[in-house]
Write a protein that holds these residues in place. Structure first.
Motif, PDB file in Angstrom:
ATOM      1  N   TYR A  33      -6.332 -11.171  -4.558  1.00 49.18           N
ATOM      2  CA  TYR A  33      -6.086  -9.917  -3.825  1.00 49.18           C
ATOM      3  C   TYR A  33      -5.351  -8.922  -4.715  1.00 49.18           C
ATOM      4  O   TYR A  33      -5.659  -7.724  -4.731  1.00 49.18           O
ATOM      5  CB  TYR A  33      -5.280 -10.201  -2.564  1.00 49.18           C
ATOM      6  CG  TYR A  33      -5.225  -9.026  -1.609  1.00 49.18           C
ATOM      7  CD1 TYR A  33      -6.225  -8.824  -0.669  1.00 49.18           C
ATOM      8  CD2 TYR A  33      -4.159  -8.118  -1.652  1.00 49.18           C
ATOM      9  CE1 TYR A  33      -6.179  -7.753   0.204  1.00 49.18           C
ATOM     10  CE2 TYR A  33      -4.105  -7.047  -0.787  1.00 49.18           C
ATOM     11  CZ  TYR A  33      -5.122  -6.866   0.143  1.00 49.18           C
ATOM     12  OH  TYR A  33      -5.082  -5.795   1.002  1.00 49.18           O
ATOM     13  N   ASP A  46       0.833  -1.209   0.000  1.00 49.07           N
ATOM     14  CA  ASP A  46       0.000   0.000   0.000  1.00 49.07           C
ATOM     15  C   ASP A  46       0.868   1.260   0.000  1.00 49.07           C
ATOM     16  O   ASP A  46       0.546   2.243  -0.679  1.00 49.07           O
ATOM     17  CB  ASP A  46      -0.931   0.006   1.217  1.00 49.07           C
ATOM     18  CG  ASP A  46      -2.047  -1.027   1.108  1.00 49.07           C
ATOM     19  OD1 ASP A  46      -2.282  -1.533  -0.001  1.00 49.07           O
ATOM     20  OD2 ASP A  46      -2.673  -1.321   2.143  1.00 49.07           O
ATOM     21  N   LYS A 100      -7.710  -7.350  -7.247  1.00 42.73           N
ATOM     22  CA  LYS A 100      -8.632  -6.401  -6.641  1.00 42.73           C
ATOM     23  C   LYS A 100      -7.959  -5.092  -6.270  1.00 42.73           C
ATOM     24  O   LYS A 100      -8.563  -4.018  -6.394  1.00 42.73           O
ATOM     25  CB  LYS A 100      -9.268  -7.028  -5.400  1.00 42.73           C
ATOM     26  CG  LYS A 100     -10.265  -6.114  -4.684  1.00 42.73           C
ATOM     27  CD  LYS A 100     -10.864  -6.805  -3.466  1.00 42.73           C
ATOM     28  CE  LYS A 100     -11.836  -5.878  -2.730  1.00 42.73           C
ATOM     29  NZ  LYS A 100     -12.415  -6.547  -1.525  1.00 42.73           N
ATOM     30  N   ASN A 101      -6.690  -5.157  -5.838  1.00 44.78           N
ATOM     31  CA  ASN A 101      -6.064  -3.987  -5.228  1.00 44.78           C
ATOM     32  C   ASN A 101      -4.907  -3.361  -6.010  1.00 44.78           C
ATOM     33  O   ASN A 101      -4.630  -2.176  -5.817  1.00 44.78           O
ATOM     34  CB  ASN A 101      -5.561  -4.358  -3.829  1.00 44.78           C
ATOM     35  CG  ASN A 101      -6.683  -4.705  -2.885  1.00 44.78           C
ATOM     36  OD1 ASN A 101      -7.326  -3.834  -2.320  1.00 44.78           O
ATOM     37  ND2 ASN A 101      -6.919  -6.008  -2.702  1.00 44.78           N
ATOM     38  N   TYR A 102      -4.223  -4.129  -6.868  1.00 41.84           N
ATOM     39  CA  TYR A 102      -2.971  -3.612  -7.412  1.00 41.84           C
ATOM     40  C   TYR A 102      -2.798  -3.750  -8.923  1.00 41.84           C
ATOM     41  O   TYR A 102      -1.841  -3.205  -9.472  1.00 41.84           O
ATOM     42  CB  TYR A 102      -1.777  -4.303  -6.721  1.00 41.84           C
ATOM     43  CG  TYR A 102      -1.805  -4.204  -5.224  1.00 41.84           C
ATOM     44  CD1 TYR A 102      -1.681  -2.981  -4.578  1.00 41.84           C
ATOM     45  CD2 TYR A 102      -1.977  -5.342  -4.437  1.00 41.84           C
ATOM     46  CE1 TYR A 102      -1.717  -2.893  -3.190  1.00 41.84           C
ATOM     47  CE2 TYR A 102      -2.012  -5.261  -3.053  1.00 41.84           C
ATOM     48  CZ  TYR A 102      -1.894  -4.030  -2.445  1.00 41.84           C
ATOM     49  OH  TYR A 102      -1.945  -3.944  -1.078  1.00 41.84           O
TER      50      TYR A 102
END
Length: 310
Positions: free
Chosen positions: A222, A185, A225-227
């Motif tokens: 994951y 993040d 979805k996020n990166y």
């Protein structure tokens, strides 16, 4: 603040005075480098025409039982390498640039961040201009990354697993699974887009562990979805059993096909995937040699060799 005097450069949070003793990384305050030279086995944009200019630092905050660099990471209790001053490391960076390196590739440098920053400042003052790659296990903390971040063009970052069980089994650090998400993040916040033609952004590496395909599936979901809109993915299948341990086996063709299929379903398009048929010998260096890798893959830096054999 003198980061070595009370060291908190990695998630182990030793707090030791590395002028007097060593931390979990098994290194003191003097930079130790195991090898430096051009390497042509990295992801293509990072490698370029002649190779990436590698600096392999001795020591590591992790001591993974499967580590392919176990001669230098501390996993075997060995300490291959030679000591460098910050001025010598700056000259090494300039020497790699002179060799025609496409990038400066700093491999597992977390525990030496203050010295690396000093060397980069010196080198830049002497004409150094290569894109800088931070090649890391992902076992980092935001404090240390905030120190080095402004010097980094490309993060070549591992996400070994998001599973506590897999982390404990293979990385000897269950909390790796807690540490890696804040690290990703942080990198996404500071480097939100990847354009490897412009040498900017993040390549996230994930090594498929034997018997842990579900763990990789969870990671891929994951990531998607996020990166996936920020990072390139490099999916690796080069796991080699530690010390030939028969408990582990290589990924099968069916497992590889299942991974490829899932990446297509998740629309993970930007990145690289390693062919499991690649010869393992290409990926296991021997740092007791002047050239740890096959000669077709690497050229030693002459300045490094001159210091090694002085």
């Amino acid at each position: 603040m003198d980061e070595y005097k009370e060291c908190h450069l990695c998630p182990n949070e030793c707090g030791v005075n590395r002028y007097e003793t060593t931390g979990v990384c098994r290194q003191g305050s003097v930079v130790r480098i195991a090898w430096s030279g051009l390497h042509r086995g990295e992801e293509p944009p990072i490698t370029g025409e002649h190779g990436s200019g590698m600096i392999f630092f001795t020591g590591c905050p992790l001591h993974c039982q499967y580590c392919q660099n176990r001669q230098i990471s501390g996993s075997d209790g060995l300490n291959y390498g030679i000591d460098f001053t910050v001025e010598e490391m700056a000259e090494l960076m300039l020497s790699l640039q002179k060799m025609g390196a496409a990038t400066l590739n700093l491999v597992t440098g977390t525990h030496f961040i203050p010295s690396i920053i000093s060397s980069l400042e010196i080198a830049k003052g002497r004409g150094f201009s290569l894109p800088v790659v931070w090649n890391s296990s992902g076992y980092e903390n935001e404090h240390a990354l905030s120190l080095i971040d402004k010097y980094i063009d490309i993060y070549l970052l591992d996400c070994k697993t998001l599973s506590h069980g897999t982390a404990s089994r293979f990385c000897r650090r269950e909390k790796y699974a807690d540490v890696i998400i804040p690290v990703m993040d942080f990198v996404k916040k500071n480097h939100p887009y990847t354009d490897l033609e412009k040498m900017k952004g993040t390549v996230l590496r994930h090594l498929v562990f034997p018997g842990e395909l579900e763990s990789t599936f969870s990671f891929l979901a994951y990531f998607a979805k996020n990166y996936k809109d920020s990072f390139y993915l490099s999916l690796m299948t080069q796991f080699v059993p530690p010390l030939g341990n028969p408990e582990f086996s290589k990924i099968t063709d069916d497992e590889y096909d299942a991974l490829v299929d899932m990446m297509e379903v998740l629309e993970i398009d930007d990145g690289f995937i390693q062919d499991p048929s690649d010869d393992d010998v290409l990926w296991i260096p021997d740092f007791s040699r002047d050239v740890p890798f096959p000669e077709s893959f690497a050229d030693p830096d002459p300045y490094f060799l001159s210091l090694k054999h002085r």
